[in-house]
Design an enzyme around this catalytic site. Structure first.
Site, short mmCIF file in Angstrom:
data_model
loop_
_atom_site.label_atom_id
_atom_site.label_comp_id
_atom_site.label_asym_id
_atom_site.label_seq_id
_atom_site.Cartn_x
_atom_site.Cartn_y
_atom_site.Cartn_z
CG HIS A 94 -9.43 -3.74 -3.87
ND1 HIS A 94 -9.05 -2.69 -3.07
CD2 HIS A 94 -10.24 -4.52 -3.13
CE1 HIS A 94 -9.62 -2.83 -1.87
NE2 HIS A 94 -10.34 -3.93 -1.89
CG HIS A 98 -8.43 0.06 -8.15
ND1 HIS A 98 -8.94 1.17 -7.52
CD2 HIS A 98 -8.06 -0.79 -7.16
CE1 HIS A 98 -8.88 1.00 -6.21
NE2 HIS A 98 -8.34 -0.19 -5.96
CG HIS A 101 -12.87 -1.57 -5.49
ND1 HIS A 101 -13.31 -2.22 -4.39
CD2 HIS A 101 -11.78 -0.87 -5.10
CE1 HIS A 101 -12.55 -1.94 -3.36
NE2 HIS A 101 -11.61 -1.09 -3.77
CG HIS A 123 -16.40 -2.91 -1.20
ND1 HIS A 123 -16.26 -3.08 0.15
CD2 HIS A 123 -15.21 -3.23 -1.76
CE1 HIS A 123 -15.01 -3.46 0.40
NE2 HIS A 123 -14.37 -3.56 -0.74
CG HIS A 157 -16.94 -3.75 -6.18
ND1 HIS A 157 -16.24 -2.85 -5.43
CD2 HIS A 157 -18.21 -3.28 -6.25
CE1 HIS A 157 -17.02 -1.87 -5.06
NE2 HIS A 157 -18.23 -2.11 -5.54
CG ASP A 176 -14.72 -6.14 -3.81
OD1 ASP A 176 -14.06 -5.10 -4.06
OD2 ASP A 176 -15.90 -6.12 -3.45
CG HIS A 234 -6.10 -0.07 -1.03
ND1 HIS A 234 -6.61 1.18 -1.29
CD2 HIS A 234 -6.54 -0.87 -2.03
CE1 HIS A 234 -7.35 1.14 -2.39
NE2 HIS A 234 -7.32 -0.09 -2.86
NE ARG A 289 -7.10 4.28 -4.89
CZ ARG A 289 -7.90 4.45 -5.93
NH1 ARG A 289 -7.41 4.57 -7.15
NH2 ARG A 289 -9.20 4.50 -5.75
#
Length: 177
Positions: free
Chosen positions: A70, A72, A88, A96, A105, A108, A149, A166
């Site tokens: 993602h 962030h 995100h 999401h 998002h 995403d 992640h 993460r």
């Protein structure tokens, strides 16, 4: 010609301005991806496109399997948990998940598939984002970050798709000329 080099695993990867950036694009960015111990595990080259920012990622030294990937909301990758990168990137206040009927998002992206040797490559369009001015800017004040992640994203659950811890992070920066 500008060249940035990164040590990835046991190989040196050079990102050349002549070869890594899209022709004709005036907006470019990059991120050095580090693991929780601070070791560089890869790099991303970002290029402005018509409908968003193309993220070209190459990493190694990760656990094989699917991993959520993602953008962030904060340009801070303080380890070892990278929680400093915030949630995100969601400047348009969507729900999401790429499977969410109410939108997703801006940060995403599809899951990253890490090969049995720990390496992965991806070329993903972060739709609705930009490297220029505007609410979708990945180079906004305070910055943004790319985060990998431990687990795959289920592409539906709010707020983060049950993606787990993460494991790697890189601050998105403007390309230095």
């Amino acid at each position: 010609m500008t060249t940035k080099s990164f040590l990835i695993g046991c190989s040196l990867v050079a990102l050349s301005a002549a070869g890594a950036w899209a022709e004709g694009s005036s907006q470019r960015g990059w991120a050095e991806i580090k693991d929780a111990s601070g070791k560089t595990v890869g790099a991303a080259v970002l290029t402005e496109q018509k409908d968003g920012v193309l993220v070209n990622l190459k990493v190694s030294g990760l656990k094989p399997g699917l991993h959520a990937f993602h953008v962030h909301e904060t340009g801070d990758c303080t380890g070892p948990d990278f929680k400093s990168a915030g949630g995100h990137f969601n400047p348009f206040h969507k729900h999401h998940g790429m499977k969410n009927p109410e939108g997703k998002h801006a940060g995403d992206m599809p899951n990253l598939e890490v090969q049995p040797d720990g390496s992965a490559r991806a070329s993903v369009l972060a739709e609705g984002t930009t490297l220029g001015p505007g609410p979708g800017s990945l180079l906004k004040p305070g910055g943004t970050a790319l985060v990998i992640h431990a687990s795959p994203d289920d592409n539906l659950s709010d707020p983060a798709g049950n993606a787990g811890a993460r494991v790697a992070c890189g601050v998105i920066r403007a390309k230095a000329e």
